[in-house]
Scaffold this motif. Structure first.
Motif, PDB file in Angstrom:
ATOM      1  N   ALA A   1       1.030  -1.475  -0.424  1.00  0.00           N
ATOM      2  CA  ALA A   1      -0.187   0.053  -0.027  1.00  0.00           C
ATOM      3  C   ALA A   1       0.794   0.938  -0.119  1.00  0.00           C
ATOM      4  O   ALA A   1       0.212   2.302  -0.018  1.00  0.00           O
ATOM      5  N   ASP A   2       2.502   0.973  -0.475  1.00  0.00           N
ATOM      6  CA  ASP A   2       3.049   2.178  -0.401  1.00  0.00           C
ATOM      7  C   ASP A   2       2.991   3.378   0.914  1.00  0.00           C
ATOM      8  O   ASP A   2       2.516   4.363   1.160  1.00  0.00           O
ATOM      9  N   ARG A   3       2.992   2.433   2.408  1.00  0.00           N
ATOM     10  CA  ARG A   3       3.011   3.631   3.704  1.00  0.00           C
ATOM     11  C   ARG A   3       4.114   2.969   4.599  1.00  0.00           C
ATOM     12  O   ARG A   3       4.656   2.508   4.422  1.00  0.00           O
ATOM     13  N   ARG A   4       3.972   4.167   5.682  1.00  0.00           N
ATOM     14  CA  ARG A   4       5.188   4.078   6.356  1.00  0.00           C
ATOM     15  C   ARG A   4       4.863   3.014   7.403  1.00  0.00           C
ATOM     16  O   ARG A   4       3.698   2.386   7.260  1.00  0.00           O
ATOM     17  N   LEU A   5       6.183   2.754   8.528  1.00  0.00           N
ATOM     18  CA  LEU A   5       5.764   1.612   9.254  1.00  0.00           C
ATOM     19  C   LEU A   5       6.851   2.014  10.008  1.00  0.00           C
ATOM     20  O   LEU A   5       7.092   1.990  10.749  1.00  0.00           O
ATOM     21  N   ARG A   6       5.612   2.113  11.376  1.00  0.00           N
ATOM     22  CA  ARG A   6       6.136   1.813  12.655  1.00  0.00           C
ATOM     23  C   ARG A   6       6.704   0.241  13.625  1.00  0.00           C
ATOM     24  O   ARG A   6       5.628  -0.124  13.259  1.00  0.00           O
TER      25      ARG A   6
ATOM     26  N   ARG B   1      22.096  -7.968  18.103  1.00  0.00           N
ATOM     27  CA  ARG B   1      24.064  -8.463  18.944  1.00  0.00           C
ATOM     28  C   ARG B   1      23.634  -7.690  20.136  1.00  0.00           C
ATOM     29  O   ARG B   1      24.682  -7.705  20.716  1.00  0.00           O
ATOM     30  N   ASP B   2      22.328  -6.609  20.275  1.00  0.00           N
ATOM     31  CA  ASP B   2      22.957  -6.271  21.800  1.00  0.00           C
ATOM     32  C   ASP B   2      21.944  -6.747  22.958  1.00  0.00           C
ATOM     33  O   ASP B   2      21.799  -6.802  23.996  1.00  0.00           O
ATOM     34  N   ASN B   3      20.298  -7.142  21.521  1.00  0.00           N
ATOM     35  CA  ASN B   3      19.410  -7.418  22.249  1.00  0.00           C
ATOM     36  C   ASN B   3      18.628  -6.179  23.124  1.00  0.00           C
ATOM     37  O   ASN B   3      17.063  -5.972  23.862  1.00  0.00           O
ATOM     38  N   ARG B   4      18.743  -4.705  22.696  1.00  0.00           N
ATOM     39  CA  ARG B   4      18.236  -4.191  22.547  1.00  0.00           C
ATOM     40  C   ARG B   4      16.750  -3.867  22.271  1.00  0.00           C
ATOM     41  O   ARG B   4      16.836  -3.870  20.590  1.00  0.00           O
ATOM     42  N   VAL B   5      15.977  -2.960  22.563  1.00  0.00           N
ATOM     43  CA  VAL B   5      15.135  -2.668  21.973  1.00  0.00           C
ATOM     44  C   VAL B   5      14.769  -1.413  21.467  1.00  0.00           C
ATOM     45  O   VAL B   5      14.579   0.058  22.116  1.00  0.00           O
ATOM     46  N   HIS B   6      14.945  -1.212  19.984  1.00  0.00           N
ATOM     47  CA  HIS B   6      14.025   0.764  19.089  1.00  0.00           C
ATOM     48  C   HIS B   6      12.968   0.641  18.818  1.00  0.00           C
ATOM     49  O   HIS B   6      12.213  -0.620  18.728  1.00  0.00           O
ATOM     50  N   SER B   7      12.635   1.606  18.275  1.00  0.00           N
ATOM     51  CA  SER B   7      11.420   1.687  17.963  1.00  0.00           C
ATOM     52  C   SER B   7      11.992   2.823  16.799  1.00  0.00           C
ATOM     53  O   SER B   7      12.872   3.852  16.721  1.00  0.00           O
ATOM     54  N   TYR B   8      11.717   2.279  14.827  1.00  0.00           N
ATOM     55  CA  TYR B   8      12.106   3.331  13.240  1.00  0.00           C
ATOM     56  C   TYR B   8      10.317   3.696  13.737  1.00  0.00           C
ATOM     57  O   TYR B   8       9.548   2.753  13.680  1.00  0.00           O
ATOM     58  N   THR B   9      10.863   4.429  12.457  1.00  0.00           N
ATOM     59  CA  THR B   9       9.502   4.974  11.559  1.00  0.00           C
ATOM     60  C   THR B   9      10.281   4.952  10.427  1.00  0.00           C
ATOM     61  O   THR B   9      11.526   5.712  10.265  1.00  0.00           O
ATOM     62  N   LEU B  10       9.617   3.272   9.230  1.00  0.00           N
ATOM     63  CA  LEU B  10      10.267   3.408   8.438  1.00  0.00           C
ATOM     64  C   LEU B  10      10.047   3.175   7.288  1.00  0.00           C
ATOM     65  O   LEU B  10       8.778   3.492   7.057  1.00  0.00           O
TER      66      LEU B  10
ATOM     67  N   TRP C   1      13.020 -13.870   6.726  1.00  0.00           N
ATOM     68  CA  TRP C   1      12.279 -13.056   6.394  1.00  0.00           C
ATOM     69  C   TRP C   1      12.577 -11.371   6.524  1.00  0.00           C
ATOM     70  O   TRP C   1      12.612 -11.352   8.145  1.00  0.00           O
ATOM     71  N   TYR C   2      12.854 -10.806   5.421  1.00  0.00           N
ATOM     72  CA  TYR C   2      13.964  -9.376   5.645  1.00  0.00           C
ATOM     73  C   TYR C   2      12.650  -7.879   5.266  1.00  0.00           C
ATOM     74  O   TYR C   2      12.002  -8.442   3.898  1.00  0.00           O
ATOM     75  N   LEU C   3      12.561  -6.883   6.055  1.00  0.00           N
ATOM     76  CA  LEU C   3      12.448  -5.880   5.462  1.00  0.00           C
ATOM     77  C   LEU C   3      13.128  -4.722   5.095  1.00  0.00           C
ATOM     78  O   LEU C   3      14.283  -5.097   5.620  1.00  0.00           O
ATOM     79  N   VAL C   4      13.224  -4.453   3.617  1.00  0.00           N
ATOM     80  CA  VAL C   4      14.213  -4.048   3.596  1.00  0.00           C
ATOM     81  C   VAL C   4      13.971  -2.420   3.067  1.00  0.00           C
ATOM     82  O   VAL C   4      12.189  -2.172   2.666  1.00  0.00           O
ATOM     83  N   ALA C   5      14.519  -1.429   4.166  1.00  0.00           N
ATOM     84  CA  ALA C   5      13.519   0.123   3.681  1.00  0.00           C
ATOM     85  C   ALA C   5      14.252   1.330   4.304  1.00  0.00           C
ATOM     86  O   ALA C   5      16.193   0.793   5.062  1.00  0.00           O
ATOM     87  N   ASP C   6      14.367   2.714   4.061  1.00  0.00           N
ATOM     88  CA  ASP C   6      14.573   3.460   5.010  1.00  0.00           C
ATOM     89  C   ASP C   6      14.677   4.198   6.239  1.00  0.00           C
ATOM     90  O   ASP C   6      13.708   3.442   6.261  1.00  0.00           O
ATOM     91  N   HIS C   7      15.589   3.937   6.550  1.00  0.00           N
ATOM     92  CA  HIS C   7      15.648   5.374   7.376  1.00  0.00           C
ATOM     93  C   HIS C   7      16.141   5.992   7.924  1.00  0.00           C
ATOM     94  O   HIS C   7      17.107   5.929   7.918  1.00  0.00           O
TER      95      HIS C   7
ATOM     96  N   VAL D   1       0.978   0.142  10.163  1.00  0.00           N
ATOM     97  CA  VAL D   1       1.123   0.944   9.361  1.00  0.00           C
ATOM     98  C   VAL D   1       0.453   2.136   9.234  1.00  0.00           C
ATOM     99  O   VAL D   1      -0.617   2.492  10.522  1.00  0.00           O
ATOM    100  N   LEU D   2       1.387   3.346   9.277  1.00  0.00           N
ATOM    101  CA  LEU D   2       0.678   4.204   9.258  1.00  0.00           C
ATOM    102  C   LEU D   2       0.536   5.217   7.763  1.00  0.00           C
ATOM    103  O   LEU D   2       0.036   4.427   6.845  1.00  0.00           O
ATOM    104  N   THR D   3      -0.942   6.080   8.180  1.00  0.00           N
ATOM    105  CA  THR D   3      -1.622   6.425   6.734  1.00  0.00           C
ATOM    106  C   THR D   3      -0.635   7.656   6.158  1.00  0.00           C
ATOM    107  O   THR D   3      -0.961   7.718   4.965  1.00  0.00           O
TER     108      THR D   3
END
Length: 330
Positions: free
Chosen positions: A151-156, A163-172, A184-190, A207-209
């Motif tokens: 749908a060509d939408r951004r993803l949160r 590598r370090d088990n840490r949790v991060h949040s991304y808007t992709l 399965w891998y997601l290929v995205a720009d951050h 999925v963002l609007t």
């Protein structure tokens, strides 16, 4: 064969519309002169094909000349296109391209855009990363990833790094999904930079609007190739020599093909007089820990060098055996 090429020309024009002769020549790997001769042959056979001269010219079919078949749903159309993406590695790339052109031309017109989009946004790469074991987690829920990609939408994304088990949040800004040897891998720009995310490490995906903000002129294949080269070029300094029992050699090579320093024949593996039934292989791993995956083959694979890897495997094997010693009744 010329008959197959004539059909391919007709189907390409049917699915893509007007195309320059040079474009057709590149796609079919022949000369422009050959394409023009083929166009004349199609016209003589009653196919309503014509040429348009000038800088914006090309070759086209008369409007309305189409062949539709019914019975395929939109999901089935996407599945047909995706089923072919894994076969180029078998040396069937040219035949696959011809087959997919025919499938695309035969799809019901309303489903063609969706099928074409799926073939550009989802890729299958059957070769495992060097020194990396297969999937060790349950298959992830890809619904949100697929929705964002198609749908060509951004993803949160809330993501746990390996590598370090840490949790991060991304808007992709997603380009697509890649299945790499079952993972399965997601290929995205951050923030405008290409990144790779294992979907089974995602804690949540929303999925963002907002529409995805991909860089102009780039498709999934372009970004994936760059990311894959970046990972493949990481040096593997640990040289390993091992001997493998011939009964499991084919299975071993399927799993560790990317780690081989030289191809090893499977039809008639070399044997030595002092080691009948075994084949010696040379491998490279990025670390001692990565090479410890060889222990999974048990007594059917023996590391010959280096000594520190042999010792590490011996310690692990002894610790594992200790777990299964008979328990003393007390």
């Amino acid at each position: 064969m010329r008959s197959d090429r004539l059909l391919s020309i007709m189907l390409l024009l049917q699915t893509r519309g007007q195309l320059p002769a040079s474009d057709l020549a590149d796609r079919l790997e022949v000369s422009v002169r050959t394409i023009m001769r083929d166009v004349e042959a199609l016209s003589a056979a009653g196919v309503p094909v014509y040429t348009v001269r000038g800088p914006q010219g090309g070759i086209a079919l008369l409007p309305g000349y189409r062949t539709d078949v019914t019975g395929l749903t939109a999901d089935e159309s996407r599945a047909v296109l995706l089923s072919g993406t894994a076969h180029a590695d078998l040396g069937l790339g040219q035949a696959l391209g011809s087959a997919l052109r025919k499938v695309m031309a035969a799809l019901p017109a309303p489903h063609r855009p969706e099928a074409d989009l799926a073939s550009r946004r989802i890729l299958i790469d059957p070769v495992r990363w060097r020194g990396t074991p297969g999937p060790d987690r349950p298959a992830p829920d890809l619904a949100a990833f697929q929705q964002a990609v198609l749908a060509d939408r951004r993803l949160r994304l809330r993501y746990r790094h390996g590598r370090d088990n840490r949790v991060h949040s991304y808007t992709l800004d997603p380009y697509g999904l890649v299945n790499k040897a079952g993972v399965w891998y997601l290929v995205a720009d951050h923030d405008g930079e290409p990144r790779l995310f294992r979907t089974d490490r995602a804690l949540s995906a929303t999925v963002l609007t907002q529409p995805a903000r991909r860089r102009d002129g780039l498709e999934l294949t372009d970004v994936w190739q760059a990311l894959r080269r970046r990972i493949d070029d990481i040096p593997a300094p640990l040289a390993v020599t091992a001997r493998i029992r011939n009964e499991i050699l084919a299975k071993f090579l399927r799993i560790h093909e990317a780690d081989l320093t030289a191809p090893t024949p499977t039809d008639s593996p070399p044997e030595t007089e002092d080691e009948p039934g075994w084949t010696t292989v040379e491998l490279r791993f990025r670390s001692l820990l990565a090479a410890e995956a060889l222990l999974a083959f048990g007594p059917d694979a023996e590391v010959l060098t280096p000594d520190d890897l042999r010792q590490a495997l011996a310690r692990k094997a002894a610790a594992t055996a200790g777990l299964y010693t008979p328990r003393q009744d007390t």
